[in-house]
Design a protein around this motif. Structure first.
Motif, PDB file in Angstrom:
ATOM      1  N   SER A   1       0.817  -1.214   0.000  1.00  0.00           N
ATOM      2  CA  SER A   1       0.000   0.000   0.000  1.00  0.00           C
ATOM      3  C   SER A   1       0.845   1.255   0.000  1.00  0.00           C
ATOM      4  CB  SER A   1      -0.924  -0.004   1.230  1.00  0.00           C
ATOM      5  OG  SER A   1      -0.154  -0.044   2.418  1.00  0.00           O
ATOM      6  N   SER A   2       2.165   1.118   0.047  1.00  0.00           N
ATOM      7  CA  SER A   2       3.035   2.289   0.135  1.00  0.00           C
ATOM      8  C   SER A   2       4.008   2.415  -1.030  1.00  0.00           C
ATOM      9  CB  SER A   2       3.833   2.254   1.446  1.00  0.00           C
ATOM     10  OG  SER A   2       4.647   1.098   1.489  1.00  0.00           O
ATOM     11  N   GLN A   3       4.050   1.439  -1.942  1.00  0.00           N
ATOM     12  CA  GLN A   3       4.964   1.531  -3.084  1.00  0.00           C
ATOM     13  C   GLN A   3       4.464   0.661  -4.226  1.00  0.00           C
ATOM     14  OE1 GLN A   3       8.829  -0.005  -2.114  1.00  0.00           O
ATOM     15  NE2 GLN A   3       8.081  -2.032  -1.595  1.00  0.00           N
ATOM     16  N   ARG A   4       5.103   0.800  -5.380  1.00  0.00           N
ATOM     17  CA  ARG A   4       4.755  -0.039  -6.527  1.00  0.00           C
ATOM     18  C   ARG A   4       5.139  -1.485  -6.247  1.00  0.00           C
ATOM     19  NH1 ARG A   4       6.927   4.602  -9.325  1.00  0.00           N
ATOM     20  NH2 ARG A   4       8.959   3.546  -9.402  1.00  0.00           N
ATOM     21  N   PRO A   5       4.526  -2.470  -6.967  1.00  0.00           N
ATOM     22  CA  PRO A   5       4.904  -3.869  -6.769  1.00  0.00           C
ATOM     23  C   PRO A   5       6.392  -4.086  -7.033  1.00  0.00           C
ATOM     24  CG  PRO A   5       2.888  -3.710  -8.053  1.00  0.00           C
ATOM     25  CD  PRO A   5       3.424  -2.323  -7.937  1.00  0.00           C
ATOM     26  N   VAL A   6       7.038  -4.842  -6.137  1.00  0.00           N
ATOM     27  CA  VAL A   6       8.472  -5.089  -6.208  1.00  0.00           C
ATOM     28  C   VAL A   6       8.716  -6.535  -6.608  1.00  0.00           C
ATOM     29  CG1 VAL A   6      10.659  -5.045  -4.938  1.00  0.00           C
ATOM     30  CG2 VAL A   6       8.872  -3.371  -4.426  1.00  0.00           C
ATOM     31  N   ILE A   7       9.684  -6.737  -7.520  1.00  0.00           N
ATOM     32  CA  ILE A   7      10.017  -8.078  -8.002  1.00  0.00           C
ATOM     33  C   ILE A   7      11.353  -8.497  -7.400  1.00  0.00           C
ATOM     34  CG2 ILE A   7      10.469  -9.515 -10.015  1.00  0.00           C
ATOM     35  CD1 ILE A   7       8.839  -7.538 -11.674  1.00  0.00           C
ATOM     36  N   TYR A   8      11.356  -9.665  -6.752  1.00  0.00           N
ATOM     37  CA  TYR A   8      12.570 -10.257  -6.189  1.00  0.00           C
ATOM     38  C   TYR A   8      12.933 -11.500  -6.992  1.00  0.00           C
ATOM     39  CZ  TYR A   8      12.237  -7.393  -1.944  1.00  0.00           C
ATOM     40  OH  TYR A   8      12.194  -6.339  -1.046  1.00  0.00           O
ATOM     41  N   GLN A   9      14.242 -11.709  -7.193  1.00  0.00           N
ATOM     42  CA  GLN A   9      14.732 -12.892  -7.912  1.00  0.00           C
ATOM     43  C   GLN A   9      15.572 -13.756  -6.992  1.00  0.00           C
ATOM     44  OE1 GLN A   9      16.778 -12.073 -11.577  1.00  0.00           O
ATOM     45  NE2 GLN A   9      17.438 -14.178 -11.886  1.00  0.00           N
ATOM     46  N   TRP A  10      15.420 -15.051  -7.126  1.00  0.00           N
ATOM     47  CA  TRP A  10      16.171 -16.016  -6.311  1.00  0.00           C
ATOM     48  C   TRP A  10      17.624 -16.073  -6.758  1.00  0.00           C
ATOM     49  CZ3 TRP A  10      15.681 -18.618  -1.920  1.00  0.00           C
ATOM     50  CH2 TRP A  10      16.445 -19.768  -1.702  1.00  0.00           C
ATOM     51  N   ASN A  11      18.510 -15.968  -5.765  1.00  0.00           N
ATOM     52  CA  ASN A  11      19.949 -16.088  -6.009  1.00  0.00           C
ATOM     53  C   ASN A  11      20.395 -17.471  -5.555  1.00  0.00           C
ATOM     54  OD1 ASN A  11      22.908 -15.961  -5.346  1.00  0.00           O
ATOM     55  ND2 ASN A  11      22.669 -13.914  -6.213  1.00  0.00           N
ATOM     56  N   LYS A  12      20.803 -18.295  -6.502  1.00  0.00           N
ATOM     57  CA  LYS A  12      21.151 -19.683  -6.179  1.00  0.00           C
ATOM     58  C   LYS A  12      22.360 -19.779  -5.270  1.00  0.00           C
ATOM     59  CE  LYS A  12      21.628 -24.181  -8.409  1.00  0.00           C
ATOM     60  NZ  LYS A  12      21.667 -24.912  -9.703  1.00  0.00           N
ATOM     61  N   ALA A  13      23.307 -18.852  -5.437  1.00  0.00           N
ATOM     62  CA  ALA A  13      24.535 -18.909  -4.645  1.00  0.00           C
ATOM     63  C   ALA A  13      24.272 -18.609  -3.176  1.00  0.00           C
ATOM     64  CB  ALA A  13      25.564 -17.935  -5.219  1.00  0.00           C
ATOM     65  N   THR A  14      23.504 -17.555  -2.916  1.00  0.00           N
ATOM     66  CA  THR A  14      23.247 -17.154  -1.528  1.00  0.00           C
ATOM     67  C   THR A  14      22.001 -17.799  -0.942  1.00  0.00           C
ATOM     68  OG1 THR A  14      21.950 -15.232  -2.259  1.00  0.00           O
ATOM     69  CG2 THR A  14      24.348 -14.929  -1.988  1.00  0.00           C
ATOM     70  N   GLN A  15      21.187 -18.447  -1.827  1.00  0.00           N
ATOM     71  CA  GLN A  15      19.913 -19.050  -1.391  1.00  0.00           C
ATOM     72  C   GLN A  15      18.971 -18.005  -0.785  1.00  0.00           C
ATOM     73  OE1 GLN A  15      19.359 -22.935  -1.443  1.00  0.00           O
ATOM     74  NE2 GLN A  15      20.627 -22.165  -3.117  1.00  0.00           N
ATOM     75  N   LEU A  16      19.018 -16.797  -1.372  1.00  0.00           N
ATOM     76  CA  LEU A  16      18.177 -15.701  -0.913  1.00  0.00           C
ATOM     77  C   LEU A  16      17.506 -15.018  -2.107  1.00  0.00           C
ATOM     78  CD1 LEU A  16      20.641 -14.045   1.628  1.00  0.00           C
ATOM     79  CD2 LEU A  16      18.698 -15.516   2.199  1.00  0.00           C
TER      80      LEU A  16
END
Length: 533
Positions: free
Chosen positions: A380-395
């Motif tokens: 409700s406070s910002q535009r939709p944010v896209i996160y991508q999985w990092n295989k090396a860090t598992q985050l």
């Protein structure tokens, strides 16, 4: 002397008795012969010869045509309907001409019993369609004439196109008068692929007398179940399918307070349920098969999860996770990971953003690349944010946002022919359909959506739908048009303040569950109708 005279008189009576007996027998035979039904006469409206009959100015098909007739012609008659078994009792009929009349309708079994029929003509009438299988049983048929009729080439005539493709009879060329796209088109040139005769609809099936927020379905112990979050009673209600009554019935429940999400997750053969509550904390339950009940096994960190709004479960590289979107001012949207004994905090994505929804999906940077896990957070406070999985860090790493899309309440994804799309829900303004272009999502379609808190894509068999709910008007169901690559309006549903739509499949039956924040939870059955049947 007297005895001899008596004997001679007795002998003389024997021939007389025999004559009387034969006379009686002959009379009986004559009477029997007289009771045989008379051979049918030629109807008054017909002219008959030994093998032929010509009928004109008749108001109906006469029932007294001589049974030995081989050729029968009807022309310039006033009747416009021919009913079932109109030519019963004519086993030798080979040629039937019903031409230059005003025939508008013919019944399915009109020609039943005409096993000897070779030539049939219905030329120059007012027929717009023919009933399916009207030629069934006419195994001797070698020639059919249907010219001079105003055929409407819709789904009711699809069977005729298929029949023309495999019949051995010679059929004169016939043409469509409608619909407009087929006008003057030769029927013989059409194929069954030219007809889209399968339609679907959602038909009301069952009312559940309680409000609800979220609905999920899951498989457990070879059965399908539904779990419904009830915010006012604070319960997770579990339903199972009653195979006898053909309805959904109560199976079990988990009692809490202000329940907003009941998220099932089956790991190996064990069922867990994540119960998110606005008050009293959120918890994880386990289904104890021996005690046959749900047992609380874990509390979720109350300092991070203050006001949960959505939960998604997913699996990456054989590891199970769930993520909770927190909508409070001081909460953290957090990912939890299964460690074999329970779920522990794996990653906090960000704090203080009032996240309203989280969506897990897999997308690729290029068509050739492998798809990788992503999360989209709505806030409700910002535009939709896209996160991508990092295989090396598992985050998950913050990748980008979706521009020009403020005030998005929720994001849900679907796929068509390998392409990834998302439905973005907005309470004020237009909701959107967007397509992944390799580096960003691009606008495809806008839908007016005042008062909407759910825009849910659903795939049922080969049908792709999107359902746009509203607090102020009817719920709009859209169906994906493959040629236009867009959604088109399909159906309206009357659901009060809908919050979620869920597809449930049981025993080859498909249902749509519609949650309602202000009314009854509703169940619709997905019905498929073949218009050509």
């Amino acid at each position: 002397m007297e005895s001899e005279r008596s004997q001679r008189m007795g002998n003389a009576c024997i021939p007389l008795k025999r004559i009387a007996y034969f006379l009686c027998l002959l009379s009986a035979l004559l009477l029997t012969e007289g009771k045989k039904p008379a051979k049918p006469k030629c109807p008054a409206v017909c002219t008959c010869t030994k093998d032929n009959a010509l009928c004109e100015n008749a108001r109906s098909i006469p029932r007294t045509v001589p049974p030995d007739v081989i050729s029968l012609l009807f022309t310039s008659n006033s009747f416009d309907v021919i009913s079932d078994d109109a030519f019963i009792g004519l086993p030798h009929l080979e040629y039937l001409f019903i031409e230059n009349n005003n025939i508008k309708s013919i019944s399915r079994h009109t020609f039943r019993g005409l096993k000897s029929l070779i030539h049939l003509s219905l030329a120059n009438n007012n027929l717009q369609t023919l009933p399916k299988d009207i030629f069934k049983g006419l195994d001797s048929l070698t020639n059919v004439d249907l010219r001079g009729n105003s055929f409407n080439c819709d789904c009711k005539l699809k069977w005729l196109v298929e029949w023309l493709g495999h019949t051995n009879a010679t059929v004169e060329d016939i043409y469509c008068e409608g619909p407009p796209e087929y006008k003057k088109r030769k029927i013989n040139s059409l194929s069954s692929k030219d007809f889209d005769c399968i339609i679907t609809e959602f038909a009301k099936s069952q009312d559940l007398p309680y409000q609800s927020l979220s609905i999920d379905t899951f498989s457990y112990m070879n059965d399908e179940y539904v779990v419904i979050a009830q915010p006012f009673t604070g319960k997770c209600i579990f339903l199972e399918w009653d195979h006898v009554e053909k309805t959904f019935r109560n199976y079990d429940n988990i009692t809490g307070t202000s329940t907003v999400v009941c998220k099932p997750i089956v790991i190996e053969t064990q069922l867990y349920v994540i119960v998110a509550q606005l008050f009293g904390g959120s918890h994880i339950y386990k289904r104890d098969s021996f005690a046959n009940k749900f047992i609380k096994i874990q509390d979720i960190e109350i300092l991070k999860i203050r006001k949960p709004n959505d939960i998604e479960t997913f699996k990456i590289e054989n590891n199970w996770y769930f993520v909770v979107a927190d909508s409070s001012k001081a909460g953290f949207t957090t990912i939890y990971k299964w460690n074999g004994n329970g779920f522990y905090s794996h990653q906090s994505l960000h704090a203080w953003y009032r996240d309203t929804d989280v969506e897990y999906l897999e997308i690729a940077r290029t068509p050739q690349a492998l798809r990788t896990p992503h999360l989209i957070l709505s806030s409700s406070s910002q535009r939709p944010v896209i996160y991508q999985w990092n295989k090396a860090t598992q985050l998950f790493i913050n990748q980008t946002d979706i521009p020009n899309m403020e005030d998005v309440y929720a994001v849900k994804h679907f796929s068509v022919k390998g392409d990834v799309y998302i439905c973005l829900t907005r309470f004020i303004g237009d909701s959107k359909v967007m397509k992944w272009g390799g580096s960003s999502f691009q606008d495809i379609q806008r839908m007016p959506s005042r008062g909407s808190m759910v825009f849910q894509p659903l795939q049922i068999n080969n049908y792709q739908y999107a359902i746009l709910g509203s607090d102020y008007s009817f719920t709009q169901v859209y169906n994906w048009d493959v040629e236009k690559a867009k959604f088109v309006k399909f159906q309206e549903l009357n659901v009060q303040a809908p919050r979620s739509f869920t597809h449930v499949s049981i025993n080859k039956r498909n249902f749509l569950f519609a949650s309602s924040f202000k009314g009854n939870t509703q169940i619709y059955k997905h019905v498929i109708v073949d218009l050509s049947a």
